[in-house]
Scaffold this motif. Structure first.
Motif, mmCIF file in Angstrom:
data_model
loop_
_atom_site.group_PDB
_atom_site.id
_atom_site.type_symbol
_atom_site.label_atom_id
_atom_site.label_comp_id
_atom_site.label_asym_id
_atom_site.label_seq_id
_atom_site.Cartn_x
_atom_site.Cartn_y
_atom_site.Cartn_z
ATOM 1 N N THR A 42 0.839 -1.199 0.000
ATOM 2 C CA THR A 42 0.000 0.000 0.000
ATOM 3 C C THR A 42 0.873 1.248 0.000
ATOM 4 O O THR A 42 1.793 1.373 0.811
ATOM 5 N N SER A 44 0.384 5.187 0.442
ATOM 6 C CA SER A 44 -0.596 6.190 0.857
ATOM 7 C C SER A 44 0.013 7.587 0.767
ATOM 8 O O SER A 44 1.226 7.771 0.938
ATOM 9 N N THR A 53 -3.104 0.303 -3.756
ATOM 10 C CA THR A 53 -2.620 -1.004 -3.299
ATOM 11 C C THR A 53 -2.370 -1.950 -4.477
ATOM 12 O O THR A 53 -3.091 -1.919 -5.470
ATOM 13 N N LYS A 132 -4.344 2.931 6.310
ATOM 14 C CA LYS A 132 -4.820 2.608 4.961
ATOM 15 C C LYS A 132 -4.699 1.116 4.682
ATOM 16 O O LYS A 132 -5.543 0.533 3.995
ATOM 17 N N HIS A 136 -7.973 -0.959 3.543
ATOM 18 C CA HIS A 136 -8.041 -1.754 2.314
ATOM 19 C C HIS A 136 -8.320 -3.222 2.620
ATOM 20 O O HIS A 136 -9.027 -3.891 1.871
ATOM 21 N N ILE A 140 -11.513 -3.953 0.621
ATOM 22 C CA ILE A 140 -11.197 -4.519 -0.691
ATOM 23 C C ILE A 140 -11.093 -6.034 -0.620
ATOM 24 O O ILE A 140 -11.542 -6.742 -1.524
ATOM 25 N N CYS A 161 -9.129 1.544 -6.062
ATOM 26 C CA CYS A 161 -8.642 2.231 -4.858
ATOM 27 C C CYS A 161 -8.917 3.731 -4.936
ATOM 28 O O CYS A 161 -9.339 4.352 -3.954
#
Length: 384
Positions: A42, A44, A53, A132, A136, A140, A161
């Motif tokens: 990831t 960010s 990601t 983050k 995710h 996700i 994302c």
């Protein structure tokens, strides 16, 4: 101590546009029907709170560089600065000294990337990316994603994302995507050519032309390279073997990961040899790579018929790919009880083009056609 708290607060809250944090998380994925544990990188941007990601099967420098390259190309530039977790394999801070891997050092030089590593146990230095990573994972990767090709999944996920940032920044009250435009405006320009995110090694093959990576993952350069050295390019997803003298590609494999020994020997390399000497069929990699029913059928053939059918497999694999040729032979065996060259050729071409056999969830009632044919022929039929 108060000054340290203030400094930590600054690190947590006041990040400049274009700066990013990088860290890994773990999640489960269903790949070609098989559940496996994966790693996701990831990246960010604390200024905007946008995170991007990418999924990998390891946390090596090859994976980190590949993930960063994908992100850079997607956003159209290179972050002004990147802060990494101290435990990533691209490098770490040891007794105040930063030691980076050779691959990452070359990668950073290629992109002009300024980078630093967090101090051990200083979560405040990368709090945005840690949040983050968790966000995710929950949004996700639950439920477990299912896909066939991880690289295609990664390409789709970048846009997905970004779509998750269509909300207001949690602290600034400004749309995250609006702040992300400020992040992108602060990016450095991409270099003219992309970086090749592979680590090069030299491997000595054994008497079968096989070498190992990591001591437990076996790959084959083919019998022609028995007891010789080959150059190997290790990427995030592939292992490519090169002839040391000519520089030509000998074979390419999907890279294997984990602590369980694997054997990725390419059946195509051995298949060509088997067509000349089918007596090695029983102990071949080709036999091990085939579905049970097809392997059992070939086991029962005479040596002459086996040689013929192996040549059919070889020729169709050359034209349409090994997996498609095997699928066509399975279809031929199921439909005709044998291996027919014409049937296999047509099936392999159709499978390679993305075609599929027509299948029905329910039985189809063909009695209407029977009645119609009876009327055309002058016969009587009962009223429906």
């Amino acid at each position: 101590e108060a000054d340290q708290r203030d400094a930590q607060g600054f690190l947590q809250l006041d990040w400049l546009a274009g700066e990013c944090q990088v860290d890994f998380g773990q999640a489960d994925f269903r790949v070609r029907g098989v559940l496996r544990r994966g790693h996701y990188l990831t990246v960010s941007f604390p200024h905007s709170n946008v995170g991007l990601t990418q999924v990998f099967w390891g946390e090596t420098a090859e994976c980190v560089c590949e993930g960063l390259k994908n992100v850079f190309e997607f956003i159209g530039g290179v972050p002004a600065r990147a802060v990494f977790d101290n435990a990533t394999e691209v490098g770490r801070k040891v007794s105040g000294e930063v030691r980076t891997s050779e691959l990452f050092r070359l990668f950073a030089a290629h992109y002009g990337l300024d980078y630093s590593f967090t101090n051990p146990y200083s979560g405040n230095e990368k709090g945005n990316v840690e949040n983050k990573v968790g966000f995710h994972r929950r949004n996700i990767f639950v439920p477990v994603p299912s896909f066939h090709d991880v690289e295609a999944f990664n390409r789709r996920m970048l846009a997905g994302c970004l779509g998750m940032s269509e909300k207001t920044h949690y602290r600034l009250g400004v749309p995250e995507l609006e702040l992300f435009e400020e992040d992108k405006a602060a990016l450095l320009e991409l270099p003219a050519a992309a970086f090749s995110c592979v680590r090069w090694e030299v491997r000595k093959c054994n008497k079968q032309g096989v070498f190992t990576i990591g001591g437990i993952h076996r790959y084959s350069a083919g019998p022609a390279y028995a007891r010789t050295e080959v150059n190997v390019a290790l990427g995030a997803f592939d292992v490519t073997v090169f002839d040391q003298q000519t520089g030509e590609v000998v074979a390419t494999y999907e890279r294997e990961w984990g602590d369980v020994p694997t054997d990725s020997a390419d059946p195509m390399l051995q298949l060509k040899l088997l067509c000349q000497r089918p007596t090695g069929w029983r102990d071949s990699i080709v036999r091990e790579s085939l579905p049970g029913d097809l392997a059992a059928f070939l086991d029962g053939e005479t040596m002459s018929d086996l040689g013929r059918d192996l040549r059919i497999l070889r020729d169709e694999a050359d034209s349409h790919g090994f997996a498609n040729a095997v699928g066509a032979m399975v279809e031929s065996l199921s439909a005709t009880g044998g291996i027919d060259s014409a049937t296999v050729g047509l099936s392999a071409a159709r499978i390679a083009s993305g075609g599929a056999r027509t299948e029905y969830d329910e039985d189809v009632d063909l009695s209407a056609y029977d009645r119609a044919f009876a009327l055309v022929r002058g016969g009587a039929c009962d009223a429906a």
